[in-house]
Design a protein around this motif. Structure first.
Motif, PDB file in Angstrom:
ATOM      1  N   GLU A  45       0.940  -1.121   0.106  1.00 39.48           N
ATOM      2  CA  GLU A  45      -0.147  -0.032   0.105  1.00 39.48           C
ATOM      3  C   GLU A  45       0.799   1.050   0.011  1.00 39.48           C
ATOM      4  OE1 GLU A  45      -2.926   2.042   3.122  1.00 39.48           O
ATOM      5  OE2 GLU A  45      -3.312   0.111   2.844  1.00 39.48           O
TER       6      GLU A  45
ATOM      7  N   LYS B 192      -4.983  13.234  -4.074  1.00 43.02           N
ATOM      8  CA  LYS B 192      -5.769  12.164  -4.803  1.00 43.02           C
ATOM      9  C   LYS B 192      -5.020  11.971  -6.177  1.00 43.02           C
ATOM     10  CE  LYS B 192     -10.493  12.445  -2.824  1.00 43.02           C
ATOM     11  NZ  LYS B 192     -11.763  12.673  -3.099  1.00 43.02           N
TER      12      LYS B 192
ATOM     13  N   GLU C 136      -5.987   8.350 -11.930  1.00 48.24           N
ATOM     14  CA  GLU C 136      -5.899   6.796 -12.135  1.00 48.24           C
ATOM     15  C   GLU C 136      -5.072   6.652 -13.641  1.00 48.24           C
ATOM     16  OE1 GLU C 136      -8.544   2.868 -11.968  1.00 48.24           O
ATOM     17  OE2 GLU C 136      -9.288   4.499 -11.579  1.00 48.24           O
TER      18      GLU C 136
ATOM     19  N   VAL D 234      -4.113  -0.857  -8.506  1.00 50.14           N
ATOM     20  CA  VAL D 234      -5.379  -0.574  -8.190  1.00 50.14           C
ATOM     21  C   VAL D 234      -5.300   0.859  -7.235  1.00 50.14           C
ATOM     22  CG1 VAL D 234      -7.487  -0.986  -6.794  1.00 50.14           C
ATOM     23  CG2 VAL D 234      -6.331  -2.890  -7.811  1.00 50.14           C
TER      24      VAL D 234
ATOM     25  N   ASP E  67      -7.330   3.954  -5.265  1.00 41.30           N
ATOM     26  CA  ASP E  67      -8.287   4.365  -4.362  1.00 41.30           C
ATOM     27  C   ASP E  67      -8.270   5.723  -3.693  1.00 41.30           C
ATOM     28  OD1 ASP E  67     -10.820   4.627  -2.943  1.00 41.30           O
ATOM     29  OD2 ASP E  67     -10.233   2.756  -1.614  1.00 41.30           O
ATOM     30  N   GLY E  68      -8.592   6.620  -4.560  1.00 45.72           N
ATOM     31  CA  GLY E  68      -8.214   7.963  -3.992  1.00 45.72           C
ATOM     32  C   GLY E  68      -6.810   8.633  -3.901  1.00 45.72           C
TER      33      GLY E  68
END
Length: 561
Positions: free
Chosen positions: A63, A69, A72, A95, A97-98
């Motif tokens: 992570e 943010k 993507e 992946v 996510d924000g």
């Protein structure tokens, strides 16, 4: 040579300090000039030694947390996770996510244990506000070693069940049957655990070598009033004594298991002599344990290098009181520590009462006499023994032929024997004992209680030398440990000590400890990994069916080149 090492070390520390200050200044300038730049953190990971993040070898995702943010569509192509063989992008998904990016490993793909990885972030990665990282950044990750009891085959990153591990034990201190029966042996209560451990080593598919770093046998721990050799019990010399140790009821299962390991043909067993068994020879050891690999050097000493950057020995070579002393009395090598141990064994046998006085240092050989007095004074006080009852001037120390001493000796007579020339001959003694960097008497006495200092002085301070070991493993001190050198954040070497297997109530440290070393030359990794374990009963199991298992205490890794 050593002065050059110290000067080099001082220069190194100066450079490190300057670099740290410069780095801090540059970092501050970046924050001031570009306050809106993207910044990355890894809040779930530990940052070790100011160098790398630690990953569990069985982690399934990594992570990254950013301060803004993320767009993507800018992630692909601007973030890459790799190892020495190149990009691993085919084995993970990214992946978003924000402000968090997850690197999720594909099913069936696992990171290799004890392996170095790198995460690279390019300036093309952007936040929704259009900000990016200031410059291309790389972050180093190192995976933990796979726990010994975890035998799961991993995936495509190079991890397998190939034999690459060195299990290292030392300082078992097995005594003969008399020592067990009369309770002056250091080793009895951990016998069942050690037998189980040796079975574990034999059955573990990842262990390549079992290295015993000395003092498997104990020829020293005999009360001074007991004759070490006694024809009535068929012990006429050191050879008989060592065989008697192997055949005692407590020790026989241990030696049976060592022989079974060798017979299996899967694990090589290596022996390096210690101080308490310095009189054992290669021929005698192979008679007791056929097929064992002897790594002896000059009389009473040995050293083993499984790979060039790893040095392993017992450690008594650098201990003034416990190293071989071939020049004190021609034809003999036992050191003064032998006589201290004979007194200590008498205390274990519960034969003395309280201490009334201690020896006073004389003007001759002051450092030796002082150290001798301290050692004897401690032993007397520890067991509440009476020096007058022992009669230090009386020839009560039964020798019976140990190291060629046929007649009884007195403690004061032994003291005077060593005091006559031990300090004057110290430099020559070190040359005979093949000490890499000779030390003075005072430092060598300190090595008896602070063996880490010996590892630094002898091996690790020539950090610019191309042949300096990266890992130094000792036994002898009974203090299990792993340390990095010279500084936590800027280290060039690892010191490790295997501890001991003596009875827990005879030690101030953990017992049943051992090292596991995974050389990068064998595993294919860029890292040498050193782990310290203790062999404990499984606390998760209750009742009478508890089993033994290795418990990790500490682990360090170092780049092998």
């Amino acid at each position: 040579m050593k002065s050059n090492s110290i000067i080099s070390l001082a220069c190194f520390l100066t450079i490190v300090t300057f670099s740290s200050i410069q780095f801090s200044c540059n970092k501050g300038q970046q924050l001031t000039i570009l306050p809106d730049s993207l910044k990355v953190s890894f809040p779930l990971l530990n940052f070790q030694h100011n160098q790398y993040y630690t990953l569990d070898h069985d982690v399934r995702s990594i992570e990254l947390v950013l301060n803004q943010k993320i767009q993507e569509e800018t992630v692909a192509g601007n973030l890459d996770f790799s190892d020495k063989n190149g990009s691993l992008s085919a084995n993970y998904d990214l992946v978003v996510d924000g402000s968090i990016i997850f690197i999720r490993l594909h099913p069936g793909f696992y990171l290799a244990d004890g392996w170095k990885y790198e995460l690279t972030i390019l300036t093309g990665l952007k936040s929704v506000e259009g900000n990016t990282v200031v410059v291309e950044k790389s972050y180093q990750f190192r995976t933990t070693s796979k726990h010994l009891s975890d035998l799961t085959v991993s995936g495509t990153s190079g991890d397998s069940l190939q034999r690459t591990l060195i299990a290292c034990i030392s300082d078992i201190h097995c005594g003969d049957q008399r020592a067990n029966d009369q309770h002056y042996s250091w080793f009895a209560k951990n016998a069942g655990a050690l037998e189980d451990f040796l079975i574990y080593v034999k059955n573990n598919p990842r262990i390549k070598e079992l290295v015993i770093l000395g003092d498997l046998f104990d020829e020293w721990m005999v009360p001074y009033f007991v004759a070490p050799f006694d024809s009535l019990i068929n012990i006429k010399n050191s050879g008989d004594y060592f065989k008697a140790i192997a055949n005692s009821t407590v020790n026989k299962p241990i030696f049976n298991q060592i022989n079974e390991i060798i017979s299996s043909g899967e694990v090589e067993v290596v022996y390096v002599p210690g101080n308490h068994d310095m009189l054992i020879t290669e021929a005698l050891l192979n008679e007791i344990i056929p097929g064992i690999s002897w790594q002896g050097q000059v009389s009473g000493l040995g050293k083993y290098n499984p790979v060039p950057e790893i040095a392993m020995e017992h450690g008594h070579r650098y201990d003034f009181f416990n190293c071989p002393q071939p020049l004190v009395n021609d034809g003999h090598i036992i050191p003064p520590g032998y006589f201290v141990t004979r007194l200590y064994a008498a205390g274990l046998a519960n034969t003395s009462s309280r201490v009334k006085n201690q020896q006073k240092p004389s003007d001759d050989a002051f450092e030796f006499i002082t150290a001798w007095s301290v050692a004897f004074g401690y032993t007397l006080a520890h067991f509440n023994m009476d020096a007058d009852t022992i009669q230090m001037d009386s020839s009560k120390v039964q020798m019976s032929g140990v190291d060629g001493y046929a007649t009884p000796m007195s403690f004061n007579g032994a003291r005077d024997l060593y005091a006559a020339n031990i300090e004057a001959n110290w430099l020559s003694t070190q040359q005979i004992n093949q000490v890499p960097v000779p030390s003075d008497v005072f430092l060598a006495i300190l090595n008896g209680t602070y063996l880490y200092g010996a590892a630094l002085f002898e091996y690790l301070t020539d950090y610019l030398a191309p042949d300096q070991p990266k890992v130094v493993a000792f036994g002898h001190s009974h203090e299990p440990d792993i340390k990095v050198f010279p500084l936590e954040d800027y280290y060039t070497g690892i010191y490790a000590n295997s501890g001991s297997w003596i009875d827990p109530d005879q030690s101030n440290y953990r017992t049943r400890t051992f090292l596991v070393i995974n050389p990068g030359n064998w595993s294919g990794s860029d890292l040498d990994v050193v782990s310290l374990y203790q062999y404990n009963l499984n606390s998760d199991q209750g009742g009478q069916n508890q089993t033994w298992r290795p418990v990790l205490i500490k682990e360090e890794s170092i780049e092998k080149e």
